[in-house]
Design a protein around this motif. Sequence first.
Motif, PDB file in Angstrom:
ATOM      1  N   LYS A   1      96.314   5.864  14.151  1.00  6.58           N
ATOM      2  CA  LYS A   1      96.913   4.696  13.500  1.00  6.58           C
ATOM      3  C   LYS A   1      96.051   4.221  12.319  1.00  6.58           C
ATOM      4  O   LYS A   1      96.570   3.703  11.332  1.00  6.58           O
TER       5      LYS A   1
ATOM      6  N   GLU B   1     101.667  10.796  18.201  1.00  6.70           N
ATOM      7  CA  GLU B   1     101.763   9.445  18.763  1.00  6.70           C
ATOM      8  C   GLU B   1     102.591   9.432  20.040  1.00  6.70           C
ATOM      9  O   GLU B   1     102.201   8.809  21.039  1.00  6.70           O
TER      10      GLU B   1
ATOM     11  N   LYS C   1      97.780   1.682   9.798  1.00  4.83           N
ATOM     12  CA  LYS C   1      98.435   0.722  10.681  1.00  4.83           C
ATOM     13  C   LYS C   1      97.329  -0.046  11.409  1.00  4.83           C
ATOM     14  O   LYS C   1      96.931   0.279  12.519  1.00  4.83           O
TER      15      LYS C   1
ATOM     16  N   GLN D   1      97.793  -1.913  15.060  1.00  2.19           N
ATOM     17  CA  GLN D   1      97.908  -0.963  16.158  1.00  2.19           C
ATOM     18  C   GLN D   1      96.585  -0.257  16.422  1.00  2.19           C
ATOM     19  O   GLN D   1      96.180  -0.052  17.569  1.00  2.19           O
TER      20      GLN D   1
END
Length: 337
Positions: free
Chosen positions: A170, A146, A175, A178
């Motif tokens: 992500k 990331e 997530k 994101q």
Amino acid sequence: MKKYLLSTLFLLVCLLSNGQDNVDSLVAIGIQYHENGAYDLAIEKYEEALEVSPKSPLANYEIALTYMYSQQYEKALEHCDVVLEQKEEYILETYITKGSCLDYLGDTKASVKLFKKAVKKFGDHYLLYYNLGYDYYKMREDEKAEEALISAINLSPGHASSHLLLGFLKADQQKKTQSLLCLHYFLFLEPDSDRSVAAYDLLMEQFGGNVTSDDKEITIYIDESDKNSPFSAADLMISMLEASKNLEENEGKTDEEMFIENTASFFTVLGELKKDKNKGLWWDFYTPLFYAISQSDYMDAYCYYISMGGNQNAGGWVQDNQDKMKAFIKWLEDPAE
């Protein structure tokens, strides 16, 4: 005697110049073969060039690249080393090619080491960080992946591959917000390609997750472990938007209409959640753009545009609404107008 030496020197310079011209011509032909997928023919031309100039950085780089594309990675490495030993031209490009070949051969750790060395040598370059991020992603070192991908995006916001890979990363981490932001931006840059189909499918899949329904009730699943995340409210909104499809007021609406409405709501919520304490790529780069689009007259243009790769109806809409698409592009150039 002096006149003879000058004549000899002039002849030598001419021969060297003609030899370089010949190398350049042979390499140019090889590049054309490469671009057409005729890798064997390309390699033949590069080998002819190397007979004229065995140390040519250009010829060695191009043949290494073609060997990589034809999956002859060991041969590619040999020619990469010829370029790197000379420390002249095509050094950055050769580092990227060599690092990629090392990864393809299964030595991803050596690839990482090489890219980190290249960063020290050349400084910040988005392709080095992207390839570092790709290696770390394969090694499941998510935090390092990331960090590298965000560095690549900060250096070159228009590099679509960095947004796409970060979106997949992500998504792997669940997530959702994101990931959706990354995928939206990737599709904004590259709406109609082979990669766009996979990105669009993942985007739509995540937009409908965490929700089950039957004739009597709708159930939304919340990840309590992530409730303190600045994205938790947006994650909840995504699930609520998916659940809203079953409301009576939305009966009869097309999938495209629901996508436009729900995407606008998602972007609006993110814009409203943006606070001074929320910093970084998600809040400072993605959110301002998408919030501005959600408040404009071009939400439908945006949604149809990014859907062209995965929705057959979207391409037709874009073709039939060229005036609106031109107005959208003009607005993007100067949203303040």
